[in-house]
Design an enzyme around this catalytic site. Structure first.
Site, PDB file in Angstrom:
ATOM      1  N   LYS A  59     -16.757 122.994 -16.727  1.00  0.00           N
ATOM      2  CA  LYS A  59     -18.169 123.510 -16.798  1.00  0.00           C
ATOM      3  C   LYS A  59     -18.278 125.077 -16.981  1.00  0.00           C
ATOM      4  CE  LYS A  59     -20.107 119.534 -17.342  1.00  0.00           C
ATOM      5  NZ  LYS A  59     -20.828 118.796 -18.327  1.00  0.00           N
TER       6      LYS A  59
HETATM    7  C1  LIG Z   1     -16.503 115.998 -12.987  1.00  0.00           C
HETATM    8  C2  LIG Z   1     -16.806 115.975 -14.499  1.00  0.00           C
HETATM    9  N1  LIG Z   1     -16.320 115.420 -15.055  1.00  0.00           N
HETATM   10  C3  LIG Z   1     -16.529 115.326 -16.566  1.00  0.00           C
HETATM   11  C4  LIG Z   1     -17.671 115.805 -17.077  1.00  0.00           C
HETATM   12  C5  LIG Z   1     -18.126 115.477 -18.389  1.00  0.00           C
HETATM   13  O1  LIG Z   1     -18.253 116.506 -19.270  1.00  0.00           O
HETATM   14  P1  LIG Z   1     -19.514 116.452 -20.287  1.00  0.00           P
HETATM   15  O2  LIG Z   1     -20.705 116.674 -19.629  1.00  0.00           O
HETATM   16  O3  LIG Z   1     -19.064 117.756 -21.074  1.00  0.00           O
HETATM   17  O4  LIG Z   1     -19.304 115.149 -20.786  1.00  0.00           O
HETATM   18  C6  LIG Z   1     -18.498 116.495 -16.096  1.00  0.00           C
HETATM   19  C7  LIG Z   1     -19.811 116.698 -16.361  1.00  0.00           C
HETATM   20  O5  LIG Z   1     -20.627 117.190 -15.554  1.00  0.00           O
HETATM   21  C8  LIG Z   1     -18.158 116.492 -14.741  1.00  0.00           C
HETATM   22  O6  LIG Z   1     -18.942 117.065 -13.747  1.00  0.00           O
END
Ligand SMILES: Cc1ncc(COP(=O)(O)O)c(C=O)c1O
Length: 480
Positions: A59
């Site tokens: 992120k």
């Molecule tokens: C730990 C974790 N994995 C995966 C994701 C998924 O990513 P995306 O929001 O780009 O789909 C997030 C999103 O908040 C996350 O915090």
């Protein structure tokens, strides 16, 4: 003694590793090959290690892109406040950006998120409001609603809203996607990622499909989330709670474009957490539970891959934030997520002790007409107390150091005695699906090993030591 500089691989850099600030370190995360997790896969499988970003997650990328865009558009001005509803990782990224660029940061989080995440945000100077998980998004107490209210109440507030913000998928279109293409040297054929806002899968998928429309984009979704059902049936079931953090939704985020996704695989909490722990123990990749979800989905796809395929699984965040959850034996036991060693198969034990098929240890063996002296030399070279004996490609017997010692004590010249004359019965043969329990019942004081039949005339020896090693690993994962 003069010591030379240590050169780790990553420090053989293309350019000097010197940066203006921590935000410049975001991105360019490595692809790391998964040898053991993918031991039985025909293709190459890699982890895209986004947990190595400075904020500990994927992120960081979108935090920078969203704030850049807000500054460009004049939505965020000096003295402004960044407000976001986040599972913690976007908060970490935004908190880093806020710290470097001098903004106030306020985050709302669901109470299922780990305490480590809340503390980490506070460590970077952010304010955190914890909200109930078990309420729908439109409920005024939900972390989405509280974020909306704060945006109305706090002057000069900017709400990036990663769920709807086009700068979220754009970050991945402009960074993660190109990195995957370049670092796989255009070979990537499958990309697997969990979906939260959908930003990662959408941005990466769009970029990769532009480069090669045949690349398959595969989403991983926790049981209880609505995304799997929506993708496959265009229905929206009632969402159920689940324990994996950061992925899966109870609504359809605007940042998620289903049209670029080819498949969505569903994974239970238990599978996610077990794969998270295996990823750490087998590959040294210390990640959060959503990485386990993505790995479990990738494992579902692996049997379909061909030798030329190249699969990448995105590892979103660091395990450091989940020490009190997936990495706590107590928490795993309380939630009935711990696996029993009895469930392990011969094949899994071999993978854990010998690595991938490519690095599989050479079978050390004697032939029927070899001299006992030659067999003894082999045993000593490998520090074995027994050796399997083969008649061509077939197991024919086993030779033990006790028998050799007896011969020597009886005054025999070991060079003049053949293995065939002193060998005992061969080790029992088991199939690759045999369980630890079945193998244990065969391994005795008299018979210290079994053969695992991997294919026609292809055997691997599994010793009492290998078994103990596997059981100790499992015991370690339960006790400490
Ligand atoms: C730990 C974790 N994995 C995966 C994701 C998924 O990513 P995306 O929001 O780009 O789909 C997030 C999103 O908040 C996350 O915090």
């Amino acid at each position: 003694m003069r010591r030379g500089a240590i050169r780790y691989n990553r420090s053989v850099a293309r350019e000097p590793m010197r940066y203006e600030n921590i935000l410049e370190v975001v991105g360019r995360t490595p692809l790391v090959k998964l040898h053991r997790v993918a031991a039985n896969c025909a293709a190459e499988v890699y982890a895209k290690c986004d947990y190595l970003n400075p904020g500990g997650s994927v992120k960081d990328r979108i935090a920078i892109t969203m704030v850049d865009e807000a500054e460009r558009q004049g939505w965020l001005k000096p003295g402004g406040t960044i407000i976001e509803g986040t599972s913690g990782n976007t908060g970490m990224g935004l908190a880093l950006v806020a710290a470097i660029r001098g903004y106030r940061a306020v985050f709302t989080m669901a109470d299922k998120q780990s305490k480590e995440k809340v503390d980490a945000l506070k460590a970077l100077g952010a304010e955190v409001m914890v909200c109930p998980t078990a309420v729908p998004p439109e409920d005024p107490r939900s972390y989405h609603s509280v974020a909306d209210r704060l945006v109305r109440e706090i002057p000069k507030a900017y709400h990036p809203n990663q769920y709807e913000n086009p700068a979220n998928p754009e970050a991945h279109y402009r960074s993660t996607g190109p990195e995957l293409w370049e670092d796989s040297e255009g070979r990537i054929t499958h990309f697997v990622a969990g979906m939260g806002t959908g930003g990662t899968i959408t941005g990466v998928g769009r970029y990769l499909k532009e480069k090669n429309p045949k690349v398959r984009i595969i989403g991983a979704d926790p049981v209880g989330s609505i995304l799997y059902d929506y993708f496959h049936n265009k229905t929206i079931p009632k969402a159920e709670t689940y324990k994996v953090e950061g992925i899966g939704e109870d609504f359809l985020p605007g940042a998620l474009d289903f049209s670029i996704i080819d498949d969505v695989r569903q994974v239970s909490d238990k599978e996610s957490f077990q794969w998270t722990r295996r990823l750490a123990r087998l590959e040294g990749i210390f990640a959060g539970g959503s990485a386990g979800t993505a790995i479990a989905a990738a494992v579902q796809v692996m049997p379909e891959l061909r030798p030329k395929d190249f699969m990448v699984v995105l590892i979103p965040d660091t395990g450091m934030r989940y020490l009190s959850k997936v990495y706590s034996d107590e928490w795993m036991r309380d939630n009935r997520y711990l696996e029993s060693p009895v469930a392990w198969t011969a094949e899994e034990i071999l993978a854990a002790s010998t690595g991938s098929a490519a690095t599989r240890r050479e079978l050390v063996k004697a032939g029927l007409s070899d001299s006992v002296a030659a067999a003894l030399a082999l045993m000593q070279a490998h520090d074995f107390s027994q050796l399997p004996v083969f008649d061509g490609a077939r197991p024919a017997g086993a030779i033990y150091e006790d028998a050799i010692l007896n011969l020597a004590l009886a005054g025999q010249n070991l060079s003049n005695v053949t293995v065939q004359e002193v060998m005992a019965a061969p080790f029992p043969v088991v199939q690759r699906s045999a369980t630890v329990e079945q193998i244990t019942s065969l391994i005795t004081r008299e018979c210290p090993a079994v053969f695992v039949e991997l294919g026609r005339d292809l055997y691997e020896v599994l010793t009492k030591y290998d078994l103990l090693h596997a059981v100790a690993r499992m015991a370690g994962s339960r006790h400490g």
